[in-house]
Structure formats: C-alpha cells, structure tokens
Design a protein around this motif. Structure first.
Motif, PDB file in Angstrom:
ATOM      1  N   ASP A 143      -3.621   8.611   5.948  1.00 46.01           N
ATOM      2  CA  ASP A 143      -4.986   8.374   6.449  1.00 46.01           C
ATOM      3  C   ASP A 143      -5.963   9.486   6.065  1.00 46.01           C
ATOM      4  O   ASP A 143      -6.917   9.767   6.789  1.00 46.01           O
ATOM      5  N   THR A 144      -5.724  10.106   4.910  1.00 42.54           N
ATOM      6  CA  THR A 144      -6.645  11.136   4.408  1.00 42.54           C
ATOM      7  C   THR A 144      -7.866  10.502   3.761  1.00 42.54           C
ATOM      8  O   THR A 144      -8.975  11.031   3.867  1.00 42.54           O
ATOM      9  N   PHE A 145      -7.660   9.365   3.096  1.00 44.81           N
ATOM     10  CA  PHE A 145      -8.745   8.692   2.382  1.00 44.81           C
ATOM     11  C   PHE A 145      -8.903   7.261   2.886  1.00 44.81           C
ATOM     12  O   PHE A 145      -7.937   6.634   3.309  1.00 44.81           O
ATOM     13  N   ASP A 146     -10.125   6.778   2.811  1.00 40.98           N
ATOM     14  CA  ASP A 146     -10.435   5.395   3.166  1.00 40.98           C
ATOM     15  C   ASP A 146     -10.885   4.684   1.890  1.00 40.98           C
ATOM     16  O   ASP A 146     -11.897   5.056   1.303  1.00 40.98           O
ATOM     17  N   VAL A 147     -10.116   3.696   1.448  1.00 41.68           N
ATOM     18  CA  VAL A 147     -10.369   3.059   0.155  1.00 41.68           C
ATOM     19  C   VAL A 147     -10.479   1.547   0.321  1.00 41.68           C
ATOM     20  O   VAL A 147      -9.667   0.919   1.004  1.00 41.68           O
TER      21      VAL A 147
ATOM     22  N   ALA B 298      -2.687   0.248  -0.269  1.00 42.66           N
ATOM     23  CA  ALA B 298      -3.581   0.846   0.718  1.00 42.66           C
ATOM     24  C   ALA B 298      -2.950   2.084   1.342  1.00 42.66           C
ATOM     25  O   ALA B 298      -3.616   3.126   1.514  1.00 42.66           O
ATOM     26  N   ALA B 299      -1.658   2.002   1.663  1.00 40.95           N
ATOM     27  CA  ALA B 299      -0.961   3.153   2.244  1.00 40.95           C
ATOM     28  C   ALA B 299      -0.878   4.299   1.240  1.00 40.95           C
ATOM     29  O   ALA B 299      -1.033   5.479   1.602  1.00 40.95           O
ATOM     30  N   TRP B 300      -0.653   3.951  -0.017  1.00 41.92           N
ATOM     31  CA  TRP B 300      -0.536   4.966  -1.074  1.00 41.92           C
ATOM     32  C   TRP B 300      -1.862   5.689  -1.306  1.00 41.92           C
ATOM     33  O   TRP B 300      -1.925   6.921  -1.329  1.00 41.92           O
ATOM     34  N   LEU B 301      -2.941   4.922  -1.441  1.00 42.46           N
ATOM     35  CA  LEU B 301      -4.225   5.530  -1.754  1.00 42.46           C
ATOM     36  C   LEU B 301      -4.834   6.266  -0.562  1.00 42.46           C
ATOM     37  O   LEU B 301      -5.693   7.134  -0.737  1.00 42.46           O
ATOM     38  N   ALA B 302      -4.389   5.942   0.639  1.00 45.59           N
ATOM     39  CA  ALA B 302      -4.877   6.653   1.824  1.00 45.59           C
ATOM     40  C   ALA B 302      -4.210   8.010   1.990  1.00 45.59           C
ATOM     41  O   ALA B 302      -4.708   8.868   2.725  1.00 45.59           O
TER      42      ALA B 302
ATOM     43  N   GLY C 239       7.600   8.139   0.093  1.00 48.68           N
ATOM     44  CA  GLY C 239       8.277   7.320   1.090  1.00 48.68           C
ATOM     45  C   GLY C 239       7.761   5.898   1.148  1.00 48.68           C
ATOM     46  O   GLY C 239       8.168   5.107   1.997  1.00 48.68           O
ATOM     47  N   ILE C 240       6.848   5.547   0.224  1.00 45.66           N
ATOM     48  CA  ILE C 240       6.236   4.220   0.218  1.00 45.66           C
ATOM     49  C   ILE C 240       6.974   3.312  -0.757  1.00 45.66           C
ATOM     50  O   ILE C 240       7.170   3.665  -1.922  1.00 45.66           O
ATOM     51  N   SER C 241       7.387   2.141  -0.286  1.00 46.35           N
ATOM     52  CA  SER C 241       7.985   1.132  -1.155  1.00 46.35           C
ATOM     53  C   SER C 241       6.873   0.242  -1.684  1.00 46.35           C
ATOM     54  O   SER C 241       6.085  -0.295  -0.899  1.00 46.35           O
ATOM     55  N   PHE C 242       6.804   0.099  -3.002  1.00 43.37           N
ATOM     56  CA  PHE C 242       5.766  -0.745  -3.599  1.00 43.37           C
ATOM     57  C   PHE C 242       6.387  -2.090  -3.938  1.00 43.37           C
ATOM     58  O   PHE C 242       7.270  -2.189  -4.785  1.00 43.37           O
ATOM     59  N   ARG C 243       5.904  -3.147  -3.270  1.00 40.98           N
ATOM     60  CA  ARG C 243       6.493  -4.483  -3.398  1.00 40.98           C
ATOM     61  C   ARG C 243       5.462  -5.463  -3.950  1.00 40.98           C
ATOM     62  O   ARG C 243       4.311  -5.466  -3.519  1.00 40.98           O
ATOM     63  N   ASP C 244       5.898  -6.295  -4.889  1.00 43.05           N
ATOM     64  CA  ASP C 244       4.979  -7.265  -5.487  1.00 43.05           C
ATOM     65  C   ASP C 244       4.327  -8.145  -4.425  1.00 43.05           C
ATOM     66  O   ASP C 244       3.122  -8.389  -4.465  1.00 43.05           O
ATOM     67  N   ALA C 245       5.136  -8.630  -3.484  1.00 34.31           N
ATOM     68  CA  ALA C 245       4.633  -9.568  -2.490  1.00 34.31           C
ATOM     69  C   ALA C 245       3.722  -8.904  -1.457  1.00 34.31           C
ATOM     70  O   ALA C 245       2.976  -9.599  -0.760  1.00 34.31           O
TER      71      ALA C 245
END
Length: 222
Positions: free
Chosen positions: A78-82, A66-70, A53-59
């Motif tokens: 919010d499972t991981f803090d990176v 951050a949302a993806w890796l969490a 559900g995450i849109s990855f945008r260049d800008a």
C-alpha cells in the motif's frame, strides 16, 4: 482497460531479479497517461513470488498486478495507489495474442528486467514465448525496443547478444542505479533505473533528479 483508442507501450517482464524495476516503469507509464499492454513471462512469476510473495495468475492478473504495483521497493504494501484502467494483459503462452503481429498498433516495447535468457532469445530471434515474439516484432517494425539487462557479471556470449541487439536498433540499458541524484532510499535507486528506461522511450516523468551541472546540488537540497 485499454480499449484500443490509445496506442499502448508493451511491457515485457522476464525472469531476472528486479521486479521492483518493472513495477516502477509500469507506474511511470500509467502516471504519464500511457496505455500499457503487459506480458509477464513464466520465469518472472517465480522471481516475483520470491521477491514479493505475490503469485501472478492469469485468471486473477488484475488483482495480483494491483498488489504488485502498490508495493514499494522496501517491501511495504500500500505504498502506491495505481489505476489499472489503461492496462491490458496478455498471457506469455498466447502466441496468437494481438502484439504478436506487426499489424497490432504499439508505440514500442520495454523489457524490464531483461534476463540473459531473454536477451539471447531476442537477439537470436527465437520467439519461444510471447515476450520474445513481441520483441522480435518490435525490431522488425522499427519500433523502439528498450532492454533493461539485469545480470552481473556478463559473459562473452551475453555481451555478443547485447551488441547484436544494439546493432538491430534496440537500446540496451543495464539496470545500473546512479547516486548523483541524492538517493536516500532503495526506492530512489529503483526509480532512477525506471526513469532511465522511460527516458529511452521518451516518456516524461519525475522519477529522479536530473543532473544540472552543479556539484553537490542533491546533497545541499536534502
């Protein structure tokens, strides 16, 4: 942000299903103190949107990454803090990006997950986008290239491309989780594959329990 003081690993994310694998590899590299240059293909953005559900945008790549890796493999946020200070991002359409040249310092490249289209493009030297171009540069510079193929079944043409990559010096690593490590959660299976990718790159990690020659050890430790 990676300021060039440390030589980075380049991580390419292609359009195959398996964005949790890429997230786990990125977290593993950063946890090991490695710098990362990131390339996210256009096709992979559709897969990421579909799977998370995450849109990855260049800008807005830092916010989106951050949302993806969490996010955990089970979909919980919010499972991981990176910490992303050691990540540098390059748009997939930027063929003039630093990593497109062999003179750009890099430890090697990890393509996770690798679609059959990416496998074919790299094997044939097409360089149609930055991901394929960097993979070709990695091979010509004799740097480590790990290709985590995520597809099944595999047809004959793809198998030939995989053999070509192996002969060119790449590590062809199917995204195949193992169960001897005592997995009890989907994240354990994802981390096993990510750990094997990092093993191939000789990056230390503690993502999975290693086999020590004792049958049933993982079951007894639970």
């Amino acid at each position: 942000m990676n300021d060039g003081k440390r030589t980075p690993w380049i991580v390419g994310v292609s359009g195959a299903s398996g964005t949790p694998y890429a997230a786990a590899v990125l977290r593993g590299l950063l946890a090991a103190g490695e710098s990362v240059d990131l390339v996210v293909s256009r096709a992979s953005r559709l897969t990421l949107l579909d799977e998370t559900g995450i849109s990855f945008r260049d800008a807005h790549w830092r916010e989106d990454l951050a949302a993806w890796l969490a996010r955990g493999a089970d979909g919980k946020s919010d499972t991981f803090d990176v910490d992303l200070d050691d990540v540098r991002y390059w748009p997939a359409g930027d063929l003039g990006a630093g990593p497109s040249s062999g003179s750009y310092p890099a430890k090697g490249m990890l393509v996770v997950p690798a679609s059959t289209a990416a496998v074919a493009g790299v094997a044939l030297g097409l360089s149609k986008d930055l991901l394929q171009r960097v993979a070709s540069v990695t091979l010509k510079e004799r740097r480590p290239l790990v290709v985590a193929v995520r597809e099944t079944p595999l047809n004959g043409q793809t198998l030939k491309h995989m053999v070509a990559l192996d002969e060119a010096g790449a590590v062809v690593l199917p995204a195949s989780p193992a169960f001897y490590a005592g997995a009890t959660h989907i994240q354990d299976l994802v981390d096993f594959v990510a750990g094997r990718v990092l093993d191939a790159a000789k990056v230390p990690h503690r993502l999975y329990r290693r086999w020590e020659g004792e049958l049933g050890a993982a079951l007894r430790s639970d």
